[in-house]
Each structure stands twice: as structure tokens, then as C-alpha cells.
Write a protein that holds these residues in place. Structure first.
Motif, short mmCIF file in Angstrom:
data_model
loop_
_atom_site.label_atom_id
_atom_site.label_comp_id
_atom_site.label_asym_id
_atom_site.label_seq_id
_atom_site.Cartn_x
_atom_site.Cartn_y
_atom_site.Cartn_z
N LEU A 120 1.10 -1.17 0.27
CA LEU A 120 0.59 -0.13 -0.14
C LEU A 120 1.02 1.82 0.17
CD1 LEU A 120 -3.21 -1.49 2.75
CD2 LEU A 120 -2.72 -0.84 -0.20
N TRP A 121 2.22 1.37 0.17
CA TRP A 121 2.54 2.34 0.84
C TRP A 121 4.15 2.55 -0.42
CZ3 TRP A 121 1.87 6.65 3.40
CH2 TRP A 121 1.16 6.82 5.13
N HIS A 122 4.01 1.76 -1.00
CA HIS A 122 5.20 2.09 -1.93
C HIS A 122 5.22 2.98 -3.09
CE1 HIS A 122 3.82 -0.98 -4.89
NE2 HIS A 122 4.52 -0.73 -5.43
N TRP A 123 3.41 2.52 -4.05
CA TRP A 123 3.31 3.67 -4.83
C TRP A 123 3.15 4.99 -4.10
CZ3 TRP A 123 5.29 2.73 -9.43
CH2 TRP A 123 3.78 3.30 -10.07
N PRO A 124 2.52 5.45 -3.11
CA PRO A 124 2.40 6.70 -3.02
C PRO A 124 3.44 7.03 -2.87
CG PRO A 124 0.90 5.52 -1.57
CD PRO A 124 1.59 5.04 -2.77
N LEU A 125 4.30 6.80 -2.60
CA LEU A 125 5.93 7.48 -2.11
C LEU A 125 6.26 7.52 -3.56
CD1 LEU A 125 6.95 5.66 1.28
CD2 LEU A 125 6.12 7.67 0.86
N ILE A 126 6.58 6.92 -3.78
CA ILE A 126 7.63 6.67 -5.38
C ILE A 126 6.00 8.28 -5.79
CG2 ILE A 126 7.89 5.85 -7.65
CD1 ILE A 126 7.38 2.79 -6.46
N VAL A 127 5.08 7.84 -6.31
CA VAL A 127 4.79 8.99 -7.63
C VAL A 127 4.46 10.64 -6.74
CG1 VAL A 127 2.71 9.87 -7.51
CG2 VAL A 127 2.51 7.44 -7.98
N PHE A 128 5.00 9.98 -5.70
CA PHE A 128 4.80 12.17 -4.92
C PHE A 128 5.90 12.32 -5.56
CE2 PHE A 128 0.52 11.56 -2.99
CZ PHE A 128 -0.24 12.86 -3.24
N THR A 129 7.23 11.58 -4.88
CA THR A 129 8.78 11.30 -4.93
C THR A 129 8.90 12.58 -5.96
OG1 THR A 129 9.16 10.33 -3.14
CG2 THR A 129 10.86 10.38 -4.21
N ARG A 130 9.04 11.13 -7.28
CA ARG A 130 9.10 11.86 -8.62
C ARG A 130 8.42 12.72 -9.30
NH1 ARG A 130 8.49 6.32 -12.68
NH2 ARG A 130 9.69 7.97 -13.93
N TYR A 131 7.45 13.19 -8.27
CA TYR A 131 6.78 14.46 -8.89
C TYR A 131 6.91 15.45 -8.89
CZ TYR A 131 2.85 18.00 -9.40
OH TYR A 131 2.22 19.24 -9.26
N TRP A 132 7.16 15.97 -7.24
CA TRP A 132 8.51 16.87 -6.96
C TRP A 132 10.39 16.49 -6.79
CZ3 TRP A 132 6.04 20.16 -5.12
CH2 TRP A 132 4.80 20.63 -4.69
N LEU A 133 10.14 15.33 -7.51
CA LEU A 133 12.06 15.57 -8.28
C LEU A 133 11.70 15.67 -9.82
CD1 LEU A 133 13.65 12.58 -5.83
CD2 LEU A 133 13.65 14.86 -5.87
N ALA A 134 11.17 15.61 -10.04
CA ALA A 134 10.51 16.02 -11.51
C ALA A 134 11.70 14.66 -12.09
CB ALA A 134 10.86 17.14 -12.54
N ASP A 135 12.75 15.33 -13.31
CA ASP A 135 13.48 14.36 -13.81
C ASP A 135 14.72 14.17 -13.34
OD1 ASP A 135 14.41 16.64 -14.21
OD2 ASP A 135 15.27 16.50 -15.56
N GLU A 136 14.65 14.41 -11.97
CA GLU A 136 15.55 13.84 -11.50
C GLU A 136 15.81 12.74 -10.12
OE1 GLU A 136 16.43 16.79 -8.80
OE2 GLU A 136 17.68 18.57 -10.37
N TYR A 137 14.98 11.91 -10.91
CA TYR A 137 14.34 10.72 -9.65
C TYR A 137 15.33 9.63 -10.01
CZ TYR A 137 11.89 6.98 -8.48
OH TYR A 137 11.14 5.33 -7.70
N GLY A 138 16.38 9.33 -9.37
CA GLY A 138 17.55 8.04 -9.56
C GLY A 138 17.57 7.18 -8.50
#
Length: 482
Positions: A120-138
Motif C-alpha cells: 500500500l505504501w510504496h506506490w504513493p511514496l514513489i508517485v509523490f517523490t517523482r512528482y517533486w523531483l521531476a526528472d531527477e529521480y534516480g
């Protein structure tokens, strides 16, 4: 139901992989596979060696899928049989087998206890992190998210799951029902409100909205899209006028799908600049390839046949073919094969694509036309106006387009086909990457506060206007022959 779900999943995954992954009717067979175990003999009644081999085979199937599956495979569908079947074998084998005893180790059991909260937790964490990091997600961010997922899962276990299970929190069924109903209705209301308010655009500043407010289409595109074979046969091709607009034959004909329609602002500009007439015929999601039975778009083959007859009837000297070529040969990069040329295999599809393109060029050459093929503009990984808006909101660099080397690698099979066909007939190639990309760098997605794309693959008005120098040889040839 198991068989029906499996068969539909195996068929649908090639057309809509995202839907197949997320919807219940295409995943139900995986759950039902576990349910079908009740009809098998109990493993305890079978020879211990058989149960051990079943457990070992199941374990090997799961590990194999973890190590070998990547984004080049279509999943779920038949490919999901390996991990799901492996899990079913291990469950059936029971506790006596040594692979299952390994999985009974306390650290692994602890992960199992947390597994639902982790899910349940991993996906919202990924989504919001990718949103705020834009293209810097690594990779560093991904590692931190794994740790964060475990922390949140443990907190959920202690503060939510265990109190519910022990009836210390909302002990009565009626309380649970009322709370769940209230939460669901609140979420539905919030979603509907956001939809009606179109995402509350007032939350963005004028500078942030500039990319979203850029026009998605030109007046020419609104007037000249989605022609039918009947319209073409009745000489209803869209005509971009110079003073020679009433001529029986244009300087050239633009023929293709929605990627051809995207060129209309530039074609209109060239027609006015050089005082020539340019004709246009577009049928969305229909590649300009002759003799192809296209199952996805009604009337595609008839439209293409009508376009060829128009070239013959009006003795058109130059024809520009423009299309989203890669999606018809390779599918979309998200794995969807919804619009690909029907074929038995990828190799067979390349052969068919090359053969139909060569036949199209040959037929046009025989009709007296020189063919100018516009290759595909670099497709982006994101919706460009939305990504530019997000980058500006986060005060990030707007130079976030696709890497040029990645674009070249994606287009390599097409480039080989185009080069081969060009050797067989009068075919001139026009490559938008010459204007949109620089060797060793990213391909541009913005210029002078204007997005160069309206989504992830169609060029905007600003984007197509950048291609003007590439059409100069065609313009010179057409004006010379006038």
C-alpha cells in the motif's frame, strides 16, 4: 473463470498493457490459481520427494522471473504464469520442504507480515517523490524510498493493522462500514470537484501557466483533419492557398496521420511565403502505407487508396509522407502494441513494413511523384507542457528533453528501412532531429517560452515552425517546376 481471465489477459496485454495490469478481470486468474489448489490432493498425502521437487520448482520459477523479467516483456498475461505458478507450487508443497523452511526464517517472515502495508505504501511514496523531483529521480532516491516504505509499513502495522485485528480500534462492524463508506464518498466527491474545476488552474501563476495555455492546434488543423476516402475522391482535399489555390495540381501534397496534420501551420506559412498551393489529406492513426488492412481504424485502406488516385488524377509532382512511424513498427514505449502493423513476429513486422513502404514509394514514383518522407520527431517520455509547468513550479532547468542518443537508438530500425527504400526509388528523407537535437545532448522541448510539443509526440506550432529550413529543398524544387 480462471481460463477465461487468463486467455483475455494473454490477448489484451498486447493492446492495453496498463489496463491489463491494473484491472481485476485480467488479473483474477492469478488469485483463482491459488483457489484451485483446494482441488488438488493434499501434499502431505503425497511422497515427500514430490512435494520437495514441487517447492524447489516453484522457488526457481519465482527467482527466474525476478532476475530475467524486464520492461521488454509484456506483463501480466502468459508471462505471469511463471511467478504465479511458482507461488502456487510452493503453497501446495507445504511446510515440510526445505525451500519452504528457508522462507520460514524470521527476517523473511517479518517482511511477509509487513507485505500488505509495503504494497500500500510504496506506490504513493514513489508517485509523490517523482512528482517533486521531476526528472531527477534516480537510484539513490529509490533506495531511500525502500527504507521509507518499510518504516511506513511498520508504523501501519503497529498503529492500524494490529489495533484493527485485535478490535482495539473500531471494534464493531457497523463502525467500520460507516467509516469506510464516509472515506470512499469523500474521495469520490474530492475527485469529482477536482475534475470539474479542471485541476484548480488558479493555483498556478501566469508564468507557470504559459506552457499549459499554449494552443494545442492551429485553425488549419481544426479545418483539415480526419478526411474520408469519399471526401478525397470528391476532390475535397484540404487546400492551403497561395494565389494559385484554384490550380488543378498543387506544389505538393501532404499525406499522413495526425503527425502530418501537426505540420499544417508550417505548410500554410510556406504556401503564403512562396505563393504556391499545398494540399493536405490526413486520417488519424492511419499510416500512409498502401495495401495494408488496418484493423484499428475504419476506412484506413480506402483512404490511402483514394490518396494515391488523387496523386494520379492531378499529376502531383511531390508528395510528403508524415506519420508516427515508430508506433506502427515498434509499438509504444510503454509496451502497448495496440497500433502496430499486424504480424507474426517483430522480424516479420519489419519485413512487412519495409515492403509496404517500398510499394507505396514505387506506386507514387510511377504516378510521376517524388516522395519526401518526414521522419519522426523525437518522442518524449512525458507530456511536455505538463512537464515544463512542473519544472517551472519547482524552479528547475527546462532543458529536460529526450537524450539524442536514446532517440537515435529507438529510431534505428526505421532508419535502416528508410535508407533501404531510398535506394530503390525517388525518396528524399527529412529528419526533424536535425533541428530539434544536437549530437551528444538532449533534444529541445521548449524555445522562447513556447513548448515544442503539445503532448509527448506531436509537435506544437512552435515546434513545426522550427522545421522550416528542412523543407527548403522541397520548396526550391516545387517553385522551380511551377
Amino acid at each position: 473463470v480462471f481460463v477465461a481471465s487468463l486467455v483475455f489477459s494473454a490477448w489484451h496485454v498486447y493492446r492495453q498493457p496498463a489496463e491489463t495490469f491494473f484491472l481485476l478481470h485480467t488479473r483474477a486468474w492469478e488469485l483463482l490459481l491459488g483457489g484451485l489448489l483446494v482441488f488438488l490432493p493434499v501434499a502431505a498425502a503425497c511422497p515427500p520427494r514430490l512435494a520437495s521437487w514441487a517447492s524447489l520448482a516453484g522457488f526457481a520459477a519465482i527467482v527466474t522471473s525476478v532476475l530475467l523479467y524486464d520492461d521488454s516483456l509484456f506483463f501480466p498475461g502468459i508471462t505471469a504464469l511463471l511467478p504465479a505458478g511458482g507461488a502456487a507450487l510452493m503453497i501446495w508443497a507445504g511446510e515440510r520442504c526445505w525451500p519452504n523452511r528457508l522462507l520460514a526464517a524470521r527476517p523473511l517472515v517479518w517482511i511477509g507480515i509487513l507485505s500488505y502495508s509495503l504494497y500500500l505504501w510504496h506506490w504513493p511514496l514513489i508517485v509523490f517523490t517523482r512528482y517533486w523531483l521531476a526528472d531527477e529521480y534516480g537510484l539513490p532516491h529509490q533506495c531511500l524510498l525502500v527504507v521509507a516504505s518499510f518504516v511506513m509499513a511498520w508504523l501501519s502495522l503497529k498503529l492500524v493493522e494490529t489495533p484493527f485485528r485485535n478490535r482495539r480500534l473500531l471494534a464493531g462492524r457497523r463502525q467500520v462500514l460507516w467509516l469506510a463508506s464516509g472515506v470512499i464518498l469523500s474521495l469520490l466527491a474530492a475527485g469529482e470537484l477536482i475534475k470539474k474545476q479542471q485541476g484548480f488552474p488558479a493555483r498556478l501563476t501566469a508564468q507557470e501557466r504559459v506552457f499549459l495555455d499554449y494552443p494545442r492546434e492551429s485553425p488549419q488543423q481544426r479545418q483539415c483533419s480526419y478526411l474520408s476516402a469519399e471526401t478525397v475522391n470528391a476532390d475535397g482535399l484540404c487546400r492551403l492557398p497561395g494565389t494559385t489555390a484554384g490550380a488543378d495540381s498543387p506544389a505538393w501534397l501532404l499525406w499522413g496521420d495526425s503527425h502530418a496534420a501537426a505540420l499544417l501551420p508550417l505548410m500554410d506559412h510556406l504556401a503564403s511565403r512562396a505563393d504556391i498551393s499545398i494540399w493536405h489529406g490526413e486520417h488519424a492513426a492511419c499510416p500512409p502505407l498502401l495495401d495494408v488492412e488496418w484493423p484499428y481504424v475504419q476506412g484506413c485502406r480506402a483512404f490511402n487508396d483514394a490518396m494515391l488516385e488523387a496523386v494520379r488524377r492531378h499529376r502531383i509532382a511531390h508528395v510528403v509522407l508524415a506519420s508516427r512511424w515508430s508506433v506502427y513498427l515498434l509499438g509504444k514505449e510503454n509496451g502497448s502494441m495496440k497500433d502496430v502493423l499486424p504480424a507474426a513476429s517483430a522480424e516479420h513486422r519489419q519485413q512487412l513494413f519495409s515492403r509496404h513502404l517500398a510499394r507505396t514509394v514505387h506506386q507514387l514514383n510511377e504516378a510521376g511523384a517524388t516522395v519526401w518522407l518526414l521522419e519522426q520527431a523525437p518522442a518524449q517520455a512525458v507530456n511536455v507542457p505538463r512537464q515544463l509547468t512542473l519544472l517551472r513550479m519547482l524552479d528547475r532547468d527546462l532543458d529536460a528533453g529526450r537524450d539524442y542518443a536514446s532517440h537515435q537508438a529507438r529510431q534505428a530500425p526505421l532508419s535502416a528501412i528508410f535508407a533501404s527504400v531510398a535506394q530503390q526509388g525517388r525518396l528524399q528523407r527529412i529528419d526533424p532531429a536535425q533541428r530539434l537535437c544536437e549530437t551528444g545532448r538532449r533534444c529541445r522541448i521548449v524555445q522562447d517560452e513556447a513548448p515544442l510539443y503539445v503532448d509527448d509526440n506531436h509537435l506544437s506550432i512552435a515546434g513545426v515552425m522550427l522545421l522550416e529550413p528542412l523543407f527548403q529543398p522541397l520548396l526550391d524544387a516545387a517553385v522551380k517546376e511551377r
